[in-house]
Scaffold this active site. Structure first.
Site, PDB file in Angstrom:
ATOM      1  N   ASP A 201      40.834  33.211  -4.876  1.00  0.00           N
ATOM      2  CA  ASP A 201      41.505  32.393  -5.883  1.00  0.00           C
ATOM      3  C   ASP A 201      40.546  31.312  -6.374  1.00  0.00           C
ATOM      4  O   ASP A 201      39.644  30.862  -5.658  1.00  0.00           O
ATOM      5  CB  ASP A 201      42.753  31.746  -5.259  1.00  0.00           C
ATOM      6  CG  ASP A 201      43.653  31.122  -6.292  1.00  0.00           C
ATOM      7  OD1 ASP A 201      44.588  31.808  -6.737  1.00  0.00           O
ATOM      8  OD2 ASP A 201      43.418  29.947  -6.678  1.00  0.00           O
ATOM      9  N   HIS A 264      54.985  33.670  -6.681  1.00  0.00           N
ATOM     10  CA  HIS A 264      55.607  32.464  -7.229  1.00  0.00           C
ATOM     11  C   HIS A 264      56.708  32.855  -8.197  1.00  0.00           C
ATOM     12  O   HIS A 264      56.546  33.782  -8.981  1.00  0.00           O
ATOM     13  CB  HIS A 264      54.595  31.646  -8.036  1.00  0.00           C
ATOM     14  CG  HIS A 264      53.759  30.743  -7.202  1.00  0.00           C
ATOM     15  ND1 HIS A 264      52.556  30.246  -7.632  1.00  0.00           N
ATOM     16  CD2 HIS A 264      53.965  30.214  -5.970  1.00  0.00           C
ATOM     17  CE1 HIS A 264      52.050  29.465  -6.706  1.00  0.00           C
ATOM     18  NE2 HIS A 264      52.873  29.438  -5.681  1.00  0.00           N
ATOM     19  N   SER A 268      52.848  30.597 -13.367  1.00  0.00           N
ATOM     20  CA  SER A 268      52.295  30.049 -14.622  1.00  0.00           C
ATOM     21  C   SER A 268      51.796  31.185 -15.506  1.00  0.00           C
ATOM     22  O   SER A 268      51.784  31.070 -16.727  1.00  0.00           O
ATOM     23  CB  SER A 268      51.103  29.126 -14.353  1.00  0.00           C
ATOM     24  OG  SER A 268      51.518  27.973 -13.708  1.00  0.00           O
ATOM     25  N   HIS A 273      51.155  38.984  -9.811  1.00  0.00           N
ATOM     26  CA  HIS A 273      50.076  38.703  -8.853  1.00  0.00           C
ATOM     27  C   HIS A 273      50.683  38.170  -7.561  1.00  0.00           C
ATOM     28  O   HIS A 273      51.786  37.635  -7.559  1.00  0.00           O
ATOM     29  CB  HIS A 273      49.067  37.717  -9.443  1.00  0.00           C
ATOM     30  CG  HIS A 273      49.672  36.424  -9.893  1.00  0.00           C
ATOM     31  ND1 HIS A 273      50.202  36.249 -11.159  1.00  0.00           N
ATOM     32  CD2 HIS A 273      49.856  35.260  -9.251  1.00  0.00           C
ATOM     33  CE1 HIS A 273      50.662  35.023 -11.272  1.00  0.00           C
ATOM     34  NE2 HIS A 273      50.481  34.396 -10.128  1.00  0.00           N
TER      35      HIS A 273
END
Ligand code: GTA
Length: 333
Positions: A201, A264, A268, A273
């Site tokens: 990341d 998540h 965003s 992913h």
């Protein structure tokens, strides 16, 4: 022990004049022009204001702007973060600091202030350039509210909103197409339906395992988030879980039982992913209101293919986010 991170490659195109950039942002739903990047050095950036700082995380988020002839005034976001200690360098730290300044001494307690040499006091700088207003808002300290989103709310409020304005996912396509970060790929399953790419990341400098953070990006492009998942995606999700764990233990020696593997909601970036972080690391976004463990997601889908098209999901939104305003207008907050 951990391979050091490669330097960010020189970026392709020069910056565009601001007016043109803004026109393109409008076309792209408020996001940066697709695939635009610019060559610059940190000294070309001037700080405009502090967006947010965290004494606990030793991090500061800055709104900066480009100086100099090309790209003058173009916005940037700069994140400065003091890097974690690297165990093997700690003996050096004490040895090279014999003249550390004593601040306080009381009985058996004392504090010193050290001014370490540069190699022992690194700061990681993450830059978003050119940054859009949406990037600046993302990092600005703001009041946060929890939203409870039903499936109907998703269809009527959230989905039309994310279809009209989301962050660009060009960076994801660049990784999948090996146009960026190709030398950082830790594992790939190339299957177009059930495959994915695992890379470190952006937030991890790979110098220590304490804050290990990798991200798996699926090859399929139509899955926006948890809300799109059904039992049809189980083979893909199982591959990510299984092969991701195997690749991380092989490369970094961290077993699956010490990884937090989650998605998540809301993300965003609306391309499916999965986050892999060290269990002992309190990664930003790993709290209960945002993180959904992949193993639980798999079990939920195995029990009920339509699980994520039925249940309400909770997530945090900043007070001045347009999506929060949409929920307010609909009388949902
Ligand atoms: N390898 O180009 C990239 C890249 N980009 C643009 C984003 N990511 C990338 N990884 C690679 N290359 O983990 C990573 C992000 C994130 C994931 C996207 O993709 O680092 P998401 O869609 O769920 O979005 O995940 P999310 O959670 O908002 O992402 P992000 O940016 O991590 O923000 C969460 C919070 O983390 C922020 O509000 C902020 O508090 C904190 N944060 C963000 N960036 C940093 C940073 N560099 N240092 C410290 N804290 C940070």
């Amino acid at each position: 022990r951990v391979r050091s991170a490669g330097r960010a490659g020189a970026m392709a195109e020069g910056p565009q004049p601001k007016r043109k950039r803004e026109e393109e942002e409008e076309k792209n739903g408020g996001d940066a022009p697709q695939g635009t990047a610019a060559a610059f050095t940190l000294s070309d950036l001037r700080v405009r204001r502090v967006l947010r700082e965290s004494a606990r995380d030793k991090t500061v988020f800055l709104h900066a702007e480009r100086t100099g002839l090309s790209g003058e005034g173009t916005d940037a976001v700069v994140i400065l973060e003091k890097t974690p200690f690297q165990e093997e360098k700690i003996p050096d730290l004490l040895k090279k600091l014999m003249n550390a300044e004593l601040q306080m001494h009381n009985d058996i307690y004392c504090t010193f202030y050290l001014s370490p040499p540069p190699e022992l006091s690194e700061i990681k700088a993450t830059v978003v350039y050119p940054a859009t207003e949406k990037h600046i808002q993302k990092y600005l300290r703001q009041e946060v509210h929890l939203i409870r989103e039903t499936w109907e709310d998703y269809k009527n409020i959230t989905l039309p909103f994310i279809q009209s304005q989301s962050f660009s996912i060009q960076w994801v396509y660049n990784i999948l197409e090996k146009k960026a970060e190709a030398d950082r790929i830790v594992h790939e399953n190339p299957d177009p339906s059930n495959g994915f790419v695992l890379v470190p990341d952006l937030k991890w400098n790979q110098n220590q395992l304490d804050d290990l953070y990798l991200i798996a990006l699926v090859h399929r492009r139509e899955i926006k988030s948890l809300r799109d998942l059904t039992a049809e995606h189980l083979p893909l999700l199982r591959n990510v879980l299984q092969e991701g764990k195997e690749a991380i233990v092989k490369r970094f020696g961290v077993p699956g039982s010490q990884l937090r593997i989650y998605l998540h909601y809301q993300p965003s970036y609306h391309h499916l992913h999965v986050h892999f972080t060290a269990l002992g690391y309190d990664a930003p976004g790993s709290s209960v209101e945002r993180a959904h463990l992949l193993a639980d997601v798999i079990d939920n889908l195995a029990m009920d293919s339509m699980y994520y098209q039925k249940r309400a999901l909770t997530f945090p939104l900043r007070a001045d986010e347009p999506l929060f305003k949409k929920f307010q207008e609909a009388g949902k907050v």
